[in-house]
Design a protein around this motif. Structure first.
Motif, short mmCIF file in Angstrom:
data_model
loop_
_atom_site.label_atom_id
_atom_site.label_comp_id
_atom_site.label_asym_id
_atom_site.label_seq_id
_atom_site.Cartn_x
_atom_site.Cartn_y
_atom_site.Cartn_z
N ILE A 44 47.02 22.52 -6.95
CA ILE A 44 46.67 21.11 -6.97
C ILE A 44 47.15 20.54 -8.30
N SER A 45 48.05 19.59 -8.25
CA SER A 45 48.57 19.00 -9.48
C SER A 45 48.14 17.55 -9.56
N GLY A 46 47.85 17.11 -10.75
CA GLY A 46 47.41 15.73 -10.94
C GLY A 46 47.85 15.21 -12.29
N SER A 47 47.83 13.90 -12.43
CA SER A 47 48.15 13.29 -13.71
C SER A 47 47.27 12.08 -13.91
N SER A 48 46.92 11.82 -15.15
CA SER A 48 46.08 10.66 -15.45
C SER A 48 46.47 10.10 -16.81
N GLU A 49 46.17 8.83 -17.00
CA GLU A 49 46.42 8.17 -18.28
C GLU A 49 45.20 7.34 -18.66
N PHE A 50 44.95 7.29 -19.96
CA PHE A 50 43.83 6.51 -20.47
C PHE A 50 44.28 5.80 -21.73
N ALA A 51 44.21 4.47 -21.73
CA ALA A 51 44.61 3.67 -22.89
C ALA A 51 43.38 3.30 -23.73
N THR A 52 43.52 3.40 -25.04
CA THR A 52 42.42 3.10 -25.95
C THR A 52 42.95 2.44 -27.22
N PRO A 53 42.17 1.58 -27.85
CA PRO A 53 42.58 0.97 -29.11
C PRO A 53 42.43 1.90 -30.31
N VAL A 54 41.87 3.10 -30.10
CA VAL A 54 41.68 4.05 -31.19
C VAL A 54 42.99 4.78 -31.48
N ALA A 55 43.28 5.04 -32.75
CA ALA A 55 44.51 5.71 -33.16
C ALA A 55 44.62 7.10 -32.53
N PRO A 56 45.83 7.54 -32.20
CA PRO A 56 46.01 8.82 -31.52
C PRO A 56 45.48 10.03 -32.30
N ALA A 57 45.68 10.04 -33.61
CA ALA A 57 45.22 11.19 -34.41
C ALA A 57 43.71 11.33 -34.36
N ARG A 58 43.00 10.21 -34.37
CA ARG A 58 41.53 10.26 -34.32
C ARG A 58 41.05 10.75 -32.96
N MET A 59 41.66 10.27 -31.88
CA MET A 59 41.26 10.72 -30.55
C MET A 59 41.58 12.20 -30.36
N PHE A 60 42.71 12.63 -30.90
CA PHE A 60 43.11 14.04 -30.80
C PHE A 60 42.08 14.93 -31.50
N LYS A 61 41.69 14.55 -32.70
CA LYS A 61 40.70 15.34 -33.43
C LYS A 61 39.36 15.38 -32.69
N LYS A 187 35.66 7.29 -22.72
CA LYS A 187 35.10 5.99 -23.09
C LYS A 187 33.96 6.15 -24.08
N LEU A 188 33.16 7.18 -23.91
CA LEU A 188 32.05 7.42 -24.82
C LEU A 188 32.58 7.75 -26.22
N VAL A 189 33.60 8.59 -26.30
CA VAL A 189 34.20 8.92 -27.59
C VAL A 189 34.84 7.67 -28.21
N GLU A 190 35.53 6.90 -27.41
CA GLU A 190 36.14 5.67 -27.89
C GLU A 190 35.09 4.76 -28.53
N THR A 191 33.99 4.55 -27.85
CA THR A 191 32.91 3.71 -28.37
C THR A 191 32.37 4.24 -29.69
N HIS A 192 32.20 5.56 -29.75
CA HIS A 192 31.69 6.20 -30.97
C HIS A 192 32.65 6.01 -32.14
N LEU A 193 33.94 6.18 -31.90
CA LEU A 193 34.92 6.06 -32.98
C LEU A 193 35.12 4.61 -33.41
N LEU A 194 35.05 3.68 -32.48
CA LEU A 194 35.16 2.27 -32.85
C LEU A 194 33.97 1.83 -33.70
N ALA A 195 32.79 2.39 -33.39
CA ALA A 195 31.59 2.03 -34.14
C ALA A 195 31.52 2.74 -35.50
N ASN A 196 32.31 3.82 -35.64
CA ASN A 196 32.31 4.61 -36.88
C ASN A 196 33.76 4.82 -37.33
N PRO A 197 34.39 3.80 -37.91
CA PRO A 197 35.82 3.84 -38.23
C PRO A 197 36.23 4.91 -39.24
N ASP A 198 35.27 5.48 -39.98
CA ASP A 198 35.61 6.51 -40.95
C ASP A 198 35.63 7.92 -40.35
#
Length: 201
Positions: A44-61, A187-198
């Motif tokens: 079973i193969s699948g692909s998905s994409e998710f766009a976020t305003p958070v910088a890629p390095a922060r989401m990766f970490k 989305k939960l991680v995105e919200t957390h990182l936007l609320a805590n920019p450091d």
């Protein structure tokens, strides 16, 4: 825009968890998510994409490198702990075991990092063990890439290959439901990182 909006409350039903975040039971209306999947010859193969305003390095970490610390913090109702049981955190060969909280339908999952590139923000990892697999798959392999987008954000691109055991079947709706639960965690991680920019800056 989402191409499908599915959910599942049947705890006896198998779905493909794509990371340590996959059993976070959250409901989000995802408008920046698209998913395609196909079933062919036991894979079973699948692909998905998710766009976020958070910088890629922060989401990766947050989602890859430090997930063992962040997942229990953001989702204590679902995840009791994430333990490193083999290897070094953030390196190929690292195995992490997600232990789910009491009252959730599953006990644990194990993921192994097969390859990781912290410069190009790419990771390949596999779901190798866990009762959520329900004896239906041998392994699930994921390739995740964090690509920079305009405005300082990023697009998270995920491809999935689930190797189904002979004689077993998994319906497409179940797969999509599991992947949408993961997007809820994004989305939960995105919200957390936007609320805590450091954090992870």
């Amino acid at each position: 825009m989402a191409r499908s909006q599915l959910s599942s409350s049947n705890h006896n039903q198998f779905y493909i968890p794509s990371s340590t975040s996959s059993l976070v039971f959250l409901a989000f209306k995802v408008t920046s998510f698209s998913l395609l999947s196909k079933i062919n010859m036991g894979i079973i193969s699948g692909s998905s994409e998710f766009a976020t305003p958070v910088a890629p390095a922060r989401m990766f970490k947050a989602l890859i490198v430090d997930a063992h610390n962040l997942v229990p913090k953001l989702s204590p109702q679902a995840v009791k702990s994430v333990d490193v049981v083999e290897g070094v955190v953030g390196e190929a060969g690292c195995v992490r075991q997600t232990n789910f909280a009491e009252g959730t339908p599953y006990k644990y999952l194990k993921h192994k990092i097969d390859a990781i590139d912290t410069d190009n923000l790419v990771c390949k990892y596999s779901l190798i063990e866990g009762d959520a697999m329900a004896d239906k798959v041998d392994v699930v392999v994921y390739n995740v890439k964090f690509e920079a987008s305009s405005g300082g954000g990023c697009v998270i691109k995920v491809t999935t290959e689930a190797h189904v055991k002979a004689g077993q079947e998994i319906d497409e709706a179940t797969i999509k439901a599991g992947q949408e639960q993961e997007i809820g965690y994004y989305k939960l991680v995105e919200t957390h990182l936007l609320a805590n920019p450091d954090v992870y800056a």
